[in-house]
Design a protein around this motif. Structure first.
Motif, mmCIF file in Angstrom:
data_model
loop_
_atom_site.group_PDB
_atom_site.id
_atom_site.type_symbol
_atom_site.label_atom_id
_atom_site.label_comp_id
_atom_site.label_asym_id
_atom_site.label_seq_id
_atom_site.Cartn_x
_atom_site.Cartn_y
_atom_site.Cartn_z
ATOM 1 N N GLY A 78 6.244 -5.502 -7.084
ATOM 2 C CA GLY A 78 6.920 -4.711 -6.067
ATOM 3 C C GLY A 78 6.393 -3.319 -5.863
ATOM 4 O O GLY A 78 6.974 -2.524 -5.128
ATOM 5 N N LYS A 79 5.263 -3.020 -6.509
ATOM 6 C CA LYS A 79 4.732 -1.660 -6.406
ATOM 7 C C LYS A 79 3.342 -1.654 -5.799
ATOM 8 O O LYS A 79 2.697 -2.685 -5.664
ATOM 9 C CB LYS A 79 4.716 -1.003 -7.783
ATOM 10 C CG LYS A 79 6.104 -0.838 -8.374
ATOM 11 C CD LYS A 79 6.066 -0.019 -9.644
ATOM 12 C CE LYS A 79 7.475 0.204 -10.183
ATOM 13 N NZ LYS A 79 7.475 1.010 -11.428
ATOM 14 N N ARG A 80 2.894 -0.480 -5.446
ATOM 15 C CA ARG A 80 1.575 -0.355 -4.851
ATOM 16 C C ARG A 80 0.500 -0.576 -5.906
ATOM 17 O O ARG A 80 0.723 -0.321 -7.097
ATOM 18 C CB ARG A 80 1.416 1.037 -4.224
ATOM 19 C CG ARG A 80 1.213 2.163 -5.230
ATOM 20 C CD ARG A 80 1.055 3.499 -4.542
ATOM 21 N NE ARG A 80 2.224 4.342 -4.711
ATOM 22 C CZ ARG A 80 2.413 5.491 -4.084
ATOM 23 N NH1 ARG A 80 1.521 5.929 -3.209
ATOM 24 N NH2 ARG A 80 3.483 6.209 -4.294
ATOM 25 N N PRO A 81 -0.673 -1.013 -5.508
ATOM 26 C CA PRO A 81 -1.775 -1.155 -6.464
ATOM 27 C C PRO A 81 -2.180 0.219 -7.003
ATOM 28 O O PRO A 81 -2.223 1.198 -6.260
ATOM 29 C CB PRO A 81 -2.893 -1.768 -5.624
ATOM 30 C CG PRO A 81 -2.225 -2.345 -4.432
ATOM 31 C CD PRO A 81 -1.040 -1.476 -4.165
ATOM 32 N N GLN A 113 -1.456 -3.976 -10.446
ATOM 33 C CA GLN A 113 -0.264 -3.953 -9.610
ATOM 34 C C GLN A 113 0.917 -4.539 -10.378
ATOM 35 O O GLN A 113 0.865 -5.680 -10.836
ATOM 36 C CB GLN A 113 -0.467 -4.736 -8.317
ATOM 37 C CG GLN A 113 0.687 -4.573 -7.332
ATOM 38 C CD GLN A 113 0.491 -5.363 -6.052
ATOM 39 O OE1 GLN A 113 -0.133 -6.410 -6.034
ATOM 40 N NE2 GLN A 113 1.039 -4.846 -4.946
ATOM 41 N N THR A 115 -8.435 -12.580 -5.480
ATOM 42 C CA THR A 115 -7.174 -13.313 -5.433
ATOM 43 C C THR A 115 -6.184 -12.885 -6.502
ATOM 44 O O THR A 115 -5.038 -13.291 -6.464
ATOM 45 C CB THR A 115 -7.426 -14.813 -5.548
ATOM 46 O OG1 THR A 115 -8.326 -15.035 -6.639
ATOM 47 C CG2 THR A 115 -8.043 -15.367 -4.271
ATOM 48 N N GLY A 116 -6.633 -12.090 -7.447
ATOM 49 C CA GLY A 116 -5.714 -11.554 -8.439
ATOM 50 C C GLY A 116 -5.697 -12.352 -9.732
ATOM 51 O O GLY A 116 -5.919 -13.568 -9.736
ATOM 52 N N PHE A 130 -6.351 -6.835 -9.606
ATOM 53 C CA PHE A 130 -7.153 -7.228 -8.458
ATOM 54 C C PHE A 130 -8.488 -6.512 -8.496
ATOM 55 O O PHE A 130 -8.548 -5.297 -8.711
ATOM 56 C CB PHE A 130 -6.460 -6.860 -7.142
ATOM 57 C CG PHE A 130 -5.225 -7.638 -6.838
ATOM 58 C CD1 PHE A 130 -3.974 -7.125 -7.134
ATOM 59 C CD2 PHE A 130 -5.310 -8.897 -6.258
ATOM 60 C CE1 PHE A 130 -2.820 -7.845 -6.854
ATOM 61 C CE2 PHE A 130 -4.163 -9.625 -5.967
ATOM 62 C CZ PHE A 130 -2.919 -9.104 -6.275
ATOM 63 N N TYR A 179 -7.780 -2.766 -9.465
ATOM 64 C CA TYR A 179 -6.416 -2.279 -9.325
ATOM 65 C C TYR A 179 -5.477 -3.059 -10.234
ATOM 66 O O TYR A 179 -5.649 -4.257 -10.467
ATOM 67 C CB TYR A 179 -5.922 -2.426 -7.882
ATOM 68 C CG TYR A 179 -6.634 -1.523 -6.908
ATOM 69 C CD1 TYR A 179 -7.784 -1.936 -6.252
ATOM 70 C CD2 TYR A 179 -6.155 -0.243 -6.652
ATOM 71 C CE1 TYR A 179 -8.443 -1.100 -5.371
ATOM 72 C CE2 TYR A 179 -6.809 0.599 -5.759
ATOM 73 C CZ TYR A 179 -7.949 0.156 -5.134
ATOM 74 O OH TYR A 179 -8.602 0.992 -4.257
ATOM 75 N N LEU A 186 -5.219 2.237 -8.897
ATOM 76 C CA LEU A 186 -6.629 2.196 -9.279
ATOM 77 C C LEU A 186 -6.762 2.468 -10.778
ATOM 78 O O LEU A 186 -6.223 3.452 -11.286
ATOM 79 C CB LEU A 186 -7.412 3.252 -8.495
ATOM 80 C CG LEU A 186 -8.898 3.356 -8.821
ATOM 81 C CD1 LEU A 186 -9.639 2.125 -8.325
ATOM 82 C CD2 LEU A 186 -9.498 4.618 -8.202
ATOM 83 N N ARG A 242 -3.160 -12.679 -13.129
ATOM 84 C CA ARG A 242 -1.922 -12.287 -13.801
ATOM 85 C C ARG A 242 -2.185 -12.247 -15.298
ATOM 86 O O ARG A 242 -2.425 -13.287 -15.923
ATOM 87 C CB ARG A 242 -0.801 -13.269 -13.476
ATOM 88 C CG ARG A 242 0.550 -12.898 -14.093
ATOM 89 C CD ARG A 242 1.653 -13.784 -13.550
ATOM 90 N NE ARG A 242 1.807 -13.643 -12.109
ATOM 91 C CZ ARG A 242 2.493 -12.688 -11.511
ATOM 92 N NH1 ARG A 242 3.124 -11.769 -12.234
ATOM 93 N NH2 ARG A 242 2.576 -12.642 -10.207
#
Lengths: 113, 115
Positions: A41-44, A38, A105-106, A89, A36, A46, A108
């Motif tokens: 402030g937005k939804r993940p 992201q 854990t993501g 993610f 995903y 796909l 960046r």
């Protein structure tokens, strides 16, 4: 339960370079691995997914590889662009409508000009 | 395509009050919905699995009496944060799968700020 680890936590690449993000999972029963993107402030969203009966999948500049034996999977983004900058993610699931996703854990990703 | 709608997008409430967040599946029936919480700069952590017509299944460490989940219909699941405290301030997001598919659909998410 499932545990998903993700590396690196931050990644900075120059525009046009490739980016690779790696994840490992613990539960050998997991068979569905989505990635995903992201934005703040937005939804993940796909971007690509892979199932355990496939070793690699590609969609334009994005590819995912899966090594079931080693229980790890990776996201590859080629020819990166500034708009690729976001948090990525990985996740793992056993599939089926009632199966939950366990997220990494993501990472960046920052694509610099 | 399938759409999951979540409301409100953001909410500010006072400490001690309760806040309800709704998650609706618009194009399909969702027997199972998942509720996640995401603190700033962190990952999505599953709080509970919402099952239509039965009790929700909570993850370890999530207080079921504080985070009330109701899934009374096949298209609506609600999360109520009771007696909210500032530490409950977070991004709450729901998701579900369509029947027979692996693809997860997420709601827009709800920013909760407790002051």
């Amino acid at each position: 339960g499932e545990n998903v680890e993700q590396h690196p936590s931050t990644l900075s690449v120059q525009e046009g370079d490739s980016a690779v993000i790696k994840c490992t999972y613990s539960d050998s029963a997991s068979n569905y691995f989505p990635w995903y993107k992201q934005e703040l402030g937005k939804r993940p969203q796909l971007i690509i997914d892979i199932r355990s009966n496939v070793g690699e999948k590609k969609d334009q500049r994005i590819a995912v590889t899966l090594n079931k034996t080693a229980k790890h999977f990776s996201l590859h983004i080629t020819e990166t662009q500034p708009e690729d900058s976001a948090v990525y993610f990985c996740a793992a699931s056993m599939g089926g409508t009632a199966s939950k996703l366990t997220f990494g854990t993501g990472t960046r990703l920052q694509v610099t000009l | 395509g399938a759409v999951v709608s979540q409301h409100p997008s953001w909410v500010i409430c006072k400490s001690g009050t309760s806040v309800k967040i709704e998650c609706r599946s618009l194009d399909f029936q969702a027997t199972t919905m998942f509720w996640y919480r995401q603190f700033p700069k962190q990952s999505l952590m599953l709080m509970a699995t919402s099952n239509e017509g039965s009790k929700a299944t909570y993850e370890q460490g999530v207080e079921k009496d504080k985070f009330l989940i109701n899934h009374a219909s096949l298209t609506l699941s609600t999360l109520t944060v009771t007696s909210a405290h500032p530490e409950d301030s977070s991004f709450y997001i729901c998701s579900t799968r369509t029947g027979g598919g692996n693809t997860i659909y997420f709601g827009e998410g709800s920013w909760l700020t407790v002051v």
